[in-house]
Design an enzyme around this catalytic site. Sequence first.
Site, mmCIF file in Angstrom:
data_model
loop_
_atom_site.group_PDB
_atom_site.id
_atom_site.type_symbol
_atom_site.label_atom_id
_atom_site.label_comp_id
_atom_site.label_asym_id
_atom_site.label_seq_id
_atom_site.Cartn_x
_atom_site.Cartn_y
_atom_site.Cartn_z
ATOM 1 N N SER A 96 20.545 -11.722 -7.020
ATOM 2 C CA SER A 96 21.819 -12.133 -8.247
ATOM 3 C C SER A 96 21.744 -11.170 -9.443
ATOM 4 C CB SER A 96 21.713 -13.494 -8.456
ATOM 5 O OG SER A 96 21.615 -14.260 -7.320
ATOM 6 N N LYS A 170 28.710 -14.996 -5.332
ATOM 7 C CA LYS A 170 27.366 -15.667 -5.965
ATOM 8 C C LYS A 170 27.730 -16.375 -7.312
ATOM 9 C CE LYS A 170 22.883 -16.729 -6.161
ATOM 10 N NZ LYS A 170 22.390 -17.653 -5.257
ATOM 11 N N LYS A 238 20.078 -17.379 -16.027
ATOM 12 C CA LYS A 238 20.576 -15.932 -15.843
ATOM 13 C C LYS A 238 21.926 -15.836 -15.227
ATOM 14 C CE LYS A 238 19.646 -13.806 -12.486
ATOM 15 N NZ LYS A 238 19.347 -13.262 -11.099
#
Length: 290
Positions: A96, A170, A238
Amino acid sequence: MTRIAVFGTGIMGAPIARNLAAAGHDVVVWNRSFDKAAALAGPGITPVRNARDAARGADAAILMVSTGAVCDALLFGDDGIAEALPRGSTVVVMSSIPVETARTEAARLADAGIDYVDAPVSGGERGAVAGTLTIMAGGTADVVAKVAEWLAPVGRVTHVGPVGSGQLAKLANQLIVGVTIGAVAEALLLVEAGGGDAEAVHRALQGGFADSTIWRQHGERMIRGDFQPGAHATVQLKDLDTSTGLAGSLGLELPFAGLARDLYAKMCEGPRAALDHSALYLELAERRNG
């Protein structure tokens, strides 16, 4: 048989490498900590110490590392693998990373005759082990179709648009996951504080409108108190940082995502940073007790 180099053999990368080898691919594995790569040695899997050695002769390079900065360094830094990969090979970034990072990496590799697909995943460790990951792929249709054949033992590939679209998908996934984990935790805390049976309620809501994979899997984790990481809280933070940052640059306000981001940030200030993202339950429970 395809020669595939897998870079990053942690919670997700290791089972991905095993499933590719079991399907008959020639798999080379590299990890910054060589011991993790060495543990995979066996039929169809060759561990190497040097990343460029893994890249040489590979038809595809799969990156499953922690951040966009790590991807950049692995591709283009000192001893970066981009210079070792053959023309006509394909880089598949399953990490990601920020959307713009994916687009920039793709442009740089295109100059070297190397194809690029950003293909982040959902499904966690369970999905990686079972080979049932949801894979969101950004790239040209023909390259994604080729990659989908290679990745069939890993999961289901869906082409969601040009390079960068996989990362957008995502981010959408992680926004839903992060917010929903918070909702599941609050629901269970409400049941427990009110004197209800959390296990019974967990069963009762399955099949209804509130049901979801997160309710079933992470709700069960919360009830059992099992917070060994399948997906780290730091990774969730994150991704929420990335999604809220992107939203800000686009002039979007995402209040639920922002609240989830702040809760995970507080959680990750202490030892719970090493736990599964479902351990947000503990953070919220502590606030109640405090």
